[in-house]
Write a protein that holds these residues in place. Structure first.
Motif, PDB file in Angstrom:
ATOM      1  N   MET A   1       3.783   0.963   6.067  1.00 52.30           N
ATOM      2  CA  MET A   1       3.718   2.300   6.635  1.00 52.30           C
ATOM      3  C   MET A   1       2.253   2.719   6.841  1.00 52.30           C
ATOM      4  SD  MET A   1       5.828   5.679   5.439  1.00 52.30           S
ATOM      5  CE  MET A   1       4.860   6.019   3.994  1.00 52.30           C
ATOM      6  N   THR A   2       1.627   3.276   5.815  1.00 54.06           N
ATOM      7  CA  THR A   2       0.270   3.784   6.034  1.00 54.06           C
ATOM      8  C   THR A   2      -0.648   3.515   4.849  1.00 54.06           C
ATOM      9  OG1 THR A   2       0.934   5.884   5.081  1.00 54.06           O
ATOM     10  CG2 THR A   2       0.879   5.781   7.470  1.00 54.06           C
ATOM     11  N   VAL A   3      -1.929   3.387   5.154  1.00 53.87           N
ATOM     12  CA  VAL A   3      -2.956   3.365   4.117  1.00 53.87           C
ATOM     13  C   VAL A   3      -3.791   4.635   4.291  1.00 53.87           C
ATOM     14  CG1 VAL A   3      -4.963   2.167   3.199  1.00 53.87           C
ATOM     15  CG2 VAL A   3      -3.011   0.842   4.011  1.00 53.87           C
ATOM     16  N   SER A  22       1.131  10.090  -3.134  1.00 52.65           N
ATOM     17  CA  SER A  22       1.802   8.779  -3.163  1.00 52.65           C
ATOM     18  C   SER A  22       3.264   8.952  -3.594  1.00 52.65           C
ATOM     19  CB  SER A  22       1.066   7.795  -4.065  1.00 52.65           C
ATOM     20  OG  SER A  22       0.966   8.305  -5.356  1.00 52.65           O
ATOM     21  N   THR A  27       4.696   5.823  -1.689  1.00 53.61           N
ATOM     22  CA  THR A  27       3.768   4.694  -1.564  1.00 53.61           C
ATOM     23  C   THR A  27       3.052   4.472  -2.902  1.00 53.61           C
ATOM     24  OG1 THR A  27       1.985   6.120  -0.800  1.00 53.61           O
ATOM     25  CG2 THR A  27       3.389   5.190   0.890  1.00 53.61           C
ATOM     26  N   ASN A  28       2.153   3.468  -2.938  1.00 56.26           N
ATOM     27  CA  ASN A  28       1.495   3.131  -4.212  1.00 56.26           C
ATOM     28  C   ASN A  28       0.145   3.829  -4.346  1.00 56.26           C
ATOM     29  OD1 ASN A  28       3.515   1.242  -4.884  1.00 56.26           O
ATOM     30  ND2 ASN A  28       2.551  -0.208  -3.479  1.00 56.26           N
ATOM     31  N   ASP A  72      -1.140  -4.667   1.438  1.00 59.03           N
ATOM     32  CA  ASP A  72       0.212  -4.106   1.231  1.00 59.03           C
ATOM     33  C   ASP A  72       0.621  -3.155   2.350  1.00 59.03           C
ATOM     34  OD1 ASP A  72       0.119  -5.363  -1.102  1.00 59.03           O
ATOM     35  OD2 ASP A  72       0.271  -3.606  -2.401  1.00 59.03           O
ATOM     36  N   ASP A  73      -0.386  -2.481   2.935  1.00 59.69           N
ATOM     37  CA  ASP A  73      -0.143  -1.544   4.034  1.00 59.69           C
ATOM     38  C   ASP A  73       0.768  -0.373   3.653  1.00 59.69           C
ATOM     39  OD1 ASP A  73      -0.246  -0.442   6.500  1.00 59.69           O
ATOM     40  OD2 ASP A  73       1.221  -1.770   7.406  1.00 59.69           O
ATOM     41  N   ASN A  74       0.679   0.093   2.441  1.00 59.72           N
ATOM     42  CA  ASN A  74       1.553   1.201   2.043  1.00 59.72           C
ATOM     43  C   ASN A  74       0.977   1.890   0.807  1.00 59.72           C
ATOM     44  OD1 ASN A  74       3.767   2.790   2.282  1.00 59.72           O
ATOM     45  ND2 ASN A  74       5.169   1.385   1.277  1.00 59.72           N
ATOM     46  N   ASN A  75      -0.170   2.517   0.954  1.00 61.89           N
ATOM     47  CA  ASN A  75      -0.890   2.972  -0.232  1.00 61.89           C
ATOM     48  C   ASN A  75      -1.703   4.243  -0.015  1.00 61.89           C
ATOM     49  OD1 ASN A  75      -0.513   0.421  -1.887  1.00 61.89           O
ATOM     50  ND2 ASN A  75      -1.437  -0.363  -0.024  1.00 61.89           N
ATOM     51  N   LYS A 213       2.532   7.865  12.790  1.00 54.16           N
ATOM     52  CA  LYS A 213       2.656   7.027  11.585  1.00 54.16           C
ATOM     53  C   LYS A 213       3.897   7.402  10.789  1.00 54.16           C
ATOM     54  CE  LYS A 213      -0.973   4.591  12.151  1.00 54.16           C
ATOM     55  NZ  LYS A 213      -0.885   3.130  12.288  1.00 54.16           N
TER      56      LYS A 213
END
Ligand SMILES: Nc1ncnc2c1ncn2[C@@H]1O[C@H](COP(=O)(O)OP(=O)(O)O)[C@@H](O)[C@H]1O
Ligand SMILES: Nc1nc2c(ncn2[C@H]2C[C@H](O)[C@@H](COP(=O)(O)O)O2)c(=O)[nH]1
Length: 224
Positions: A1-3, A22, A27-28, A72-75, A213
């Protein structure tokens, strides 16, 4: 999703917002190495001696975090490698680094940024900057209560903190690794006020939707 990378001065609320955001986005979180950072207390005790070592320590941990986050593209990242030179340059400008240390630092930073350029995802999707005044910054530093960050520990920190705030404005204007937005950290108390917290989250979600996004009908899994 998004960084998403957060930025802002000491005590602006980056770590707090990293956790809130997060969780909301599912997300992480990536936190800065602070309480487990062995060089940080040494730096506050003797800044001239430890400025370079501390910067290499932060740069290394920030490089590791951004690589992992972009993979990871999700943080959500609590302060990132993009702010590293702001701190080092400010310390160098007040005589806390030798010319050799400055050259070595910039060469190392340049090498690391070239590595990021070779990654499949090269940049974050969004920078969220928390803007705060000196008074707010100081209040939050006091509230958090780390001994070595208090003016009572070292009165010259007043100048250091005021200088840091001055370095942020041009840094933010120049930042172009991703789209960016600012949160008014003086006005929005996203820790104590549920309404302010929702306002901050709405602003960020609106930006992510505008950028494509997040889907227009996106809703959080966790409302709290
Ligand atoms: N918007 C806010 N309103 C009120 N208190 C805040 C806010 N953001 C952070 N705080 C408090 O200020 C202190 C510093 O916040 P923190 O998230 O650690 O900042 P940073 O990571 O930017 O240094 C903490 O005690 C936190 O609870
Ligand atoms: N000299 C540097 N100090 C730094 C850097 N990044 C953070 N810090 C210091 C400032 C605070 O005392 C502490 C945590 O920062 P927060 O903004 O998360 O409160 O670490 C740096 O790059 N250089």
């Amino acid at each position: 999703m998004t960084v998403i990378v957060l930025s802002g001065p000491i005590g602006a609320g980056k770590s707090s917002l990293t956790g809130i955001l997060s969780k909301y986005l599912g997300t992480n979180p990536f936190y800065e190495s602070v309480d487990d950072n062995p060089v940080l207390p040494l730096f506050y005790e003797n800044p001239k001696k430890y400025a370079f070592l501390l910067q290499v320590y932060f740069l290394n941990t920030r490089f590791r975090s951004i690589k992992s986050a972009l993979t990871d593209d999700n943080n959500v990242l609590d302060r990132s490698i993009y702010e590293d030179a702001l701190f080092f340059q400010m310390n160098a400008d007040i005589g806390r680094a030798t010319p050799e240390e400055v050259d070595t630092y910039y060469e190392l930073l340049h090498n690391m940024m070239s590595e990021l350029d070779r990654m499949p995802k090269k940049n974050p999707d969004l920078l969220v900057h928390i803007d705060v005044s000196y008074d707010t910054m100081l209040k939050r530093i006091q509230k958090r209560g780390r001994n070595y960050e208090q003016l009572s520990y070292d009165p010259t920190l007043e100048d250091y903190y005021k200088r840091l705030l001055r370095y942020y404005k041009p840094w933010y204007e120049k930042y172009d690794y991703s789209p960016k937005m600012t949160i008014d950290g003086d006005k929005l108390d996203f820790m104590a006020s549920e309404e302010d917290r929702q306002e901050v989250l709405n602003q960020i979600v609106a930006k992510l939707k505008e950028m494509g996004k997040l889907e227009d009908d996106w809703k959080p899994n966790l409302v709290k």
